[in-house]
Motif scaffolding. Structure first.
Motif, PDB file in Angstrom:
ATOM      1  N   UNK A  24      -0.697   5.285 -12.949  1.00 20.24           N
ATOM      2  CA  UNK A  24      -2.144   5.562 -12.939  1.00 20.24           C
ATOM      3  C   UNK A  24      -2.910   4.702 -11.955  1.00 20.24           C
ATOM      4  N   UNK A  25      -2.590   3.398 -11.898  1.00 19.51           N
ATOM      5  CA  UNK A  25      -3.328   2.514 -11.000  1.00 19.51           C
ATOM      6  C   UNK A  25      -3.145   2.921  -9.543  1.00 19.51           C
ATOM      7  N   UNK A  26      -1.916   3.302  -9.190  1.00 14.08           N
ATOM      8  CA  UNK A  26      -1.649   3.693  -7.809  1.00 14.08           C
ATOM      9  C   UNK A  26      -2.330   5.016  -7.483  1.00 14.08           C
ATOM     10  N   UNK A  27      -2.297   5.942  -8.408  1.00 10.71           N
ATOM     11  CA  UNK A  27      -2.942   7.238  -8.181  1.00 10.71           C
ATOM     12  C   UNK A  27      -4.443   7.054  -7.985  1.00 10.71           C
ATOM     13  N   UNK A  28      -5.061   6.241  -8.826  1.00 12.93           N
ATOM     14  CA  UNK A  28      -6.502   5.992  -8.701  1.00 12.93           C
ATOM     15  C   UNK A  28      -6.815   5.351  -7.356  1.00 12.93           C
ATOM     16  N   UNK A  29      -5.999   4.402  -6.929  1.00 12.47           N
ATOM     17  CA  UNK A  29      -6.218   3.723  -5.660  1.00 12.47           C
ATOM     18  C   UNK A  29      -6.127   4.695  -4.489  1.00 12.47           C
ATOM     19  N   UNK A  30      -5.113   5.553  -4.514  1.00  8.76           N
ATOM     20  CA  UNK A  30      -4.918   6.489  -3.412  1.00  8.76           C
ATOM     21  C   UNK A  30      -6.009   7.553  -3.385  1.00  8.76           C
ATOM     22  N   UNK A  31      -6.381   8.057  -4.547  1.00  7.03           N
ATOM     23  CA  UNK A  31      -7.442   9.066  -4.598  1.00  7.03           C
ATOM     24  C   UNK A  31      -8.766   8.453  -4.132  1.00  7.03           C
ATOM     25  N   UNK A  32      -9.032   7.215  -4.524  1.00  5.26           N
ATOM     26  CA  UNK A  32     -10.246   6.549  -4.086  1.00  5.26           C
ATOM     27  C   UNK A  32     -10.324   6.435  -2.570  1.00  5.26           C
ATOM     28  N   UNK A  33      -9.195   6.073  -1.950  1.00  5.08           N
ATOM     29  CA  UNK A  33      -9.157   5.979  -0.495  1.00  5.08           C
ATOM     30  C   UNK A  33      -9.376   7.320   0.175  1.00  5.08           C
ATOM     31  N   UNK A  34      -8.840   8.378  -0.421  1.00  2.00           N
ATOM     32  CA  UNK A  34      -9.017   9.720   0.122  1.00  2.00           C
ATOM     33  C   UNK A  34     -10.476  10.159   0.043  1.00  2.00           C
ATOM     34  N   UNK A  35     -11.142   9.844  -1.059  1.00  3.56           N
ATOM     35  CA  UNK A  35     -12.535  10.259  -1.228  1.00  3.56           C
ATOM     36  C   UNK A  35     -13.477   9.492  -0.297  1.00  3.56           C
ATOM     37  N   UNK A  43       0.822  -1.205   0.000  1.00  5.15           N
ATOM     38  CA  UNK A  43       0.000   0.000   0.000  1.00  5.15           C
ATOM     39  C   UNK A  43       0.857   1.256   0.000  1.00  5.15           C
ATOM     40  N   UNK A  44       1.924   1.267   0.779  1.00  3.17           N
ATOM     41  CA  UNK A  44       2.878   2.377   0.820  1.00  3.17           C
ATOM     42  C   UNK A  44       4.274   1.797   0.905  1.00  3.17           C
ATOM     43  N   UNK A  45       5.267   2.616   0.574  1.00  7.18           N
ATOM     44  CA  UNK A  45       6.646   2.140   0.621  1.00  7.18           C
ATOM     45  C   UNK A  45       7.557   3.166   1.294  1.00  7.18           C
ATOM     46  N   UNK A  46       8.682   2.681   1.718  1.00  8.76           N
ATOM     47  CA  UNK A  46       9.774   3.511   2.221  1.00  8.76           C
ATOM     48  C   UNK A  46      11.053   3.016   1.553  1.00  8.76           C
ATOM     49  N   UNK A  47      11.784   3.914   0.906  1.00  8.32           N
ATOM     50  CA  UNK A  47      13.006   3.541   0.199  1.00  8.32           C
ATOM     51  C   UNK A  47      14.191   4.208   0.885  1.00  8.32           C
ATOM     52  N   UNK A  48      15.148   3.417   1.302  1.00  6.26           N
ATOM     53  CA  UNK A  48      16.325   3.920   2.010  1.00  6.26           C
ATOM     54  C   UNK A  48      17.591   3.587   1.239  1.00  6.26           C
ATOM     55  N   UNK A  49      18.659   4.273   1.605  1.00  3.55           N
ATOM     56  CA  UNK A  49      19.981   3.949   1.092  1.00  3.55           C
ATOM     57  C   UNK A  49      20.685   3.020   2.071  1.00  3.55           C
ATOM     58  N   UNK A  50      21.461   2.089   1.548  1.00  3.82           N
ATOM     59  CA  UNK A  50      22.223   1.200   2.420  1.00  3.82           C
ATOM     60  C   UNK A  50      23.131   2.025   3.318  1.00  3.82           C
ATOM     61  N   UNK A  51      23.011   1.819   4.625  1.00  2.00           N
ATOM     62  CA  UNK A  51      23.768   2.605   5.601  1.00  2.00           C
ATOM     63  C   UNK A  51      24.689   1.678   6.388  1.00  2.00           C
ATOM     64  N   UNK A  52      26.001   1.738   6.135  1.00  2.00           N
ATOM     65  CA  UNK A  52      26.946   0.865   6.845  1.00  2.00           C
ATOM     66  C   UNK A  52      27.289   1.422   8.229  1.00  2.00           C
ATOM     67  N   UNK A  53      26.433   1.165   9.199  1.00  2.00           N
ATOM     68  CA  UNK A  53      26.666   1.664  10.552  1.00  2.00           C
ATOM     69  C   UNK A  53      27.817   0.901  11.207  1.00  2.00           C
ATOM     70  N   UNK A  54      28.702   1.595  11.923  1.00  2.00           N
ATOM     71  CA  UNK A  54      29.761   0.915  12.672  1.00  2.00           C
ATOM     72  C   UNK A  54      29.166  -0.111  13.628  1.00  2.00           C
ATOM     73  N   UNK A  55      29.798  -1.266  13.685  1.00  2.00           N
ATOM     74  CA  UNK A  55      29.306  -2.342  14.533  1.00  2.00           C
ATOM     75  C   UNK A  55      28.523  -3.387  13.782  1.00  2.00           C
TER      76      UNK A  55
END
Length: 319
Positions: free
Chosen positions: A268-279, A200-212
């Motif tokens: 388009x499909x995602x936009x329609x889905x999100x707008x439908x949920x908002x309405x 339904x939603x996503x989060x995109x991150x960059x690989x973060x090489x944390x010490x440890x």
């Protein structure tokens, strides 16, 4: 773990919960833990490798139920409770038992999950108040998943996602670009995969090489790391592309995040889905509009001179 005091009493004393927002959660929400540690061995993940450990140490289901009953009384305005355990579904029988107790309390709740929860368990969770799962898919390339020791097969993740969606469980999927083995082709593979499984939603991150972490040690040994540990984010708090591979530069990795978001959300499909949920729901409309403002602000900040693109370009040029 049952000897620890309840955190919801501290929340009631010290927090105005309405001041806190997370785009994928209903508002207002309350987040808390039912256990510590994670059994998974993902090479990039900071908390199990530096703090929590790889044993899932848990509170009893009865103890969780007692705190959640208190939370319901203290925060009648809360629309959703989120269990922020690294992987709440690491112990399936316990997850089901807690779910049944939450169902008796009439609570709406969400949690972190691995993309391998069987349909039977999903049904139990859904029938007892589960609304959303936060799922770390990370990549759409099996070799990369193997490289980072994710312990997930793409076919299993696909089946899990189909089941969750069929049961009406919302999914917030997280992905990481720039993991070991990444190429321009695997980035496109991950984007296609995300569009195929359709969280339904996503989060995109960059690989973060944390010490440890194992990823940090690997990056040092292989010469992938082009920045200092304190440079993982810029002055705006935006992630900097920290790794550089033969055939895939830091600027390419950095810029792929925005391309990923645009290709996923501007279909388009995602936009329609999100707008439908908002309405259909005014509260969803308010939340989506706020998320949209934050999204475009985030994209603008990524293009500010001196941000992750510029830093990546400078580092890449000297690599």
């Amino acid at each position: 773990m049952d000897a620890l005091p309840f955190v919801v009493d501290v929340y009631k004393r010290d927090l105005t919960i309405e001041n806190y927002f997370i785009g994928y959660l209903l508002h207002p929400y309350v987040s808390l833990y039912t256990g510590r540690g994670c059994r998974s061995k993902c090479t990039f993940c900071l908390w199990p490798q530096t703090l929590g450990g790889h044993r899932y140490r848990v509170r009893s289901a009865a103890n969780v139920e007692t705190e959640m009953a208190r939370a319901k009384a203290l925060f009648p305005q809360v629309k959703e409770f989120f269990f922020d355990d690294d992987t709440f579904t690491d112990d399936l029988p316990r997850a089901e038992e807690i779910a049944r107790r939450l169902g008796r309390l009439g609570l709406t709740w969400s949690c972190n999950a691995k993309a391998n929860v069987p349909r039977k368990t999903l049904e139990v969770l859904r029938d007892n108040g589960l609304r959303l799962l936060l799922v770390g898919y990370e990549s759409g390339n099996q070799k990369i998943l193997n490289n980072i020791k994710k312990g997930i097969r793409l076919d299993v993740a696909r089946e899990f996602t189909r089941n969750a969606k069929a049961l009406g469980v919302t999914i917030h999927g997280t992905f990481i670009l720039g993991l070991p083995g990444e190429t321009p082709e695997t980035i496109q593979e991950t984007v296609r995969y995300a569009c195929e499984i359709e969280p339904d939603t996503i989060q995109v991150s960059l690989a973060a090489p944390y010490p440890g972490t194992e990823l940090y040690r690997q990056a040092q040994e292989q010469g992938w790391l082009q920045i200092q540990p304190g440079e993982l984010v810029d002055a705006h708090g935006v992630q900097v592309a920290a790794l550089n591979y033969p055939g895939l530069s830091q600027p390419e990795i950095f810029e792929s995040v925005e391309a990923f978001y645009r290709r996923f959300y501007f279909r388009p499909r995602k936009i329609v889905s999100m707008v439908g949920g908002m309405l259909r729901d005014p509260t969803v409309m308010r939340r989506r509009l706020r998320e949209g403002v934050e999204f475009f602000r985030f994209m603008r900040q990524r293009r500010v001179p001196g941000d992750g693109v510029a830093a990546a370009s400078a580092s890449g040029a000297g690599a």
